[in-house]
Enzyme design. Structure first.
Site, short mmCIF file in Angstrom:
data_model
loop_
_atom_site.label_atom_id
_atom_site.label_comp_id
_atom_site.label_asym_id
_atom_site.label_seq_id
_atom_site.Cartn_x
_atom_site.Cartn_y
_atom_site.Cartn_z
N ILE A 1 0.99 -1.33 -0.14
CA ILE A 1 0.01 -0.06 0.00
C ILE A 1 0.88 1.28 0.20
CG2 ILE A 1 -0.24 0.28 2.67
CD1 ILE A 1 -3.48 0.73 2.00
N GLY B 1 3.76 -4.74 10.85
CA GLY B 1 2.67 -4.93 9.54
C GLY B 1 2.70 -3.61 8.78
N VAL B 2 1.56 -3.26 8.32
CA VAL B 2 1.34 -2.44 7.42
C VAL B 2 1.69 -1.02 8.09
CG1 VAL B 2 -1.25 -2.01 7.71
CG2 VAL B 2 -0.41 -1.30 5.54
N ASP B 3 1.20 -0.76 9.27
CA ASP B 3 1.74 0.25 10.12
C ASP B 3 3.31 0.53 10.17
OD1 ASP B 3 1.37 2.42 11.83
OD2 ASP B 3 0.87 1.16 13.61
N ASN C 1 -2.54 1.33 15.95
CA ASN C 1 -2.93 0.71 17.09
C ASN C 1 -3.27 1.96 17.73
OD1 ASN C 1 -0.46 1.78 18.55
ND2 ASN C 1 0.51 0.34 17.44
N SER D 1 -7.19 -5.00 10.83
CA SER D 1 -7.47 -5.83 11.96
C SER D 1 -7.18 -7.63 11.61
CB SER D 1 -8.94 -6.04 12.47
OG SER D 1 -8.82 -4.74 13.44
N THR D 2 -6.89 -7.78 10.20
CA THR D 2 -6.79 -9.25 9.70
C THR D 2 -5.31 -9.79 10.21
OG1 THR D 2 -6.21 -8.81 7.47
CG2 THR D 2 -8.69 -9.05 8.15
N GLY D 3 -4.23 -8.79 10.49
CA GLY D 3 -3.13 -9.42 10.60
C GLY D 3 -2.72 -9.46 12.25
N TYR E 1 -4.04 -8.22 14.91
CA TYR E 1 -5.13 -8.21 15.55
C TYR E 1 -6.19 -9.50 15.39
CZ TYR E 1 -4.26 -3.57 17.50
OH TYR E 1 -3.64 -2.39 17.98
#
Ligand code: AR6
Length: 172
Positions: free
Chosen positions: A10, A31-33, A23, A116-118, A120
């Site tokens: 992304i 992750g993406v963050d 978060n 939320s699918t990683g 979390y």
């Protein structure tokens, strides 16, 4: 139809806004963050620090700094805790907040990861259903919504659900 499924990092997308799966501290993570903070540079962390956090279920907007995207919508999804704590309502609310922010800012192009699918742990089939339902309610108000899928399971789920939706529409 405005929603497209794309399988890319992304942080490479030159859109009006990308969405971060953040978060509640907004101070970065994995992750993406982590990928977004790395590419945006330290100014993003400074901007997030000034905001001072974001409750679960809500979103906050920052510039994209060194990202090709102009803005980042930081969205704090729920941690999956078994499903009896309103996680589904919370995830749908996060997507609602993302889409409302995009519309109110006049964004035309938006890229959204599978929040939320990683880390979390939200079940991917349920998350996909909720995400596409909410994004679908807003698709007439943007020119492009990119649903960014970064793993095989999400890619298959999103493609299957969007093609069955398209078949359902063509029968109407
Ligand atoms: N581009 C697009 N999607 C990605 C990328 C990327 N570069 N990297 C991972 N994904 P996660 P969460 C997908 O864990 O579950 C962080 O530490 C990934 O395949 O990034 O909401 C935050 O700081 C998955 O489908 O976010 C929080 O503490 C999706 O992004 C926590 O993780 C979400 O996975 C948030 O957890």
């Amino acid at each position: 139809m405005a929603i497209e499924v794309v399988s890319v990092d992304i942080t490479t997308l030159a859109v009006d806004a990308i969405v971060n799966a953040a978060n509640d501290s907004l101070l970065g993570g994995g992750g993406v963050d982590g990928a977004i903070h790395r590419r945006a540079g330290p100014e993003l962390l400074a901007a997030c620090r000034r905001i001072g956090g974001c409750p679960t279920g809500e979103v906050r907007l920052t510039p994209g700094f060194n990202l090709p995207a102009r803005f980042v919508i930081h969205a704090v999804g729920p941690i999956w805790q078994g499903g009896a704590r309103g996680e589904d309502i919370c995830l749908a609310q996060v997507y609602e907040q993302v889409m409302r922010t995009a519309v109110s800012q006049g964004f035309q192009t938006l890229a959204v990861p599978c929040i939320s699918t990683g880390a979390y742990g939200f079940p991917k089939p349920l998350a996909c259903e909720l995400a596409l339902r909410v994004m679908g309610d807003y698709e007439d108000r943007l020119s492009r919504i990119l649903a960014v899928v970064f793993d095989r399971e999400n890619e298959q789920l999103y493609r299957m659900r969007l093609s069955s939706r398209a078949r359902g529409r063509s029968r109407q």
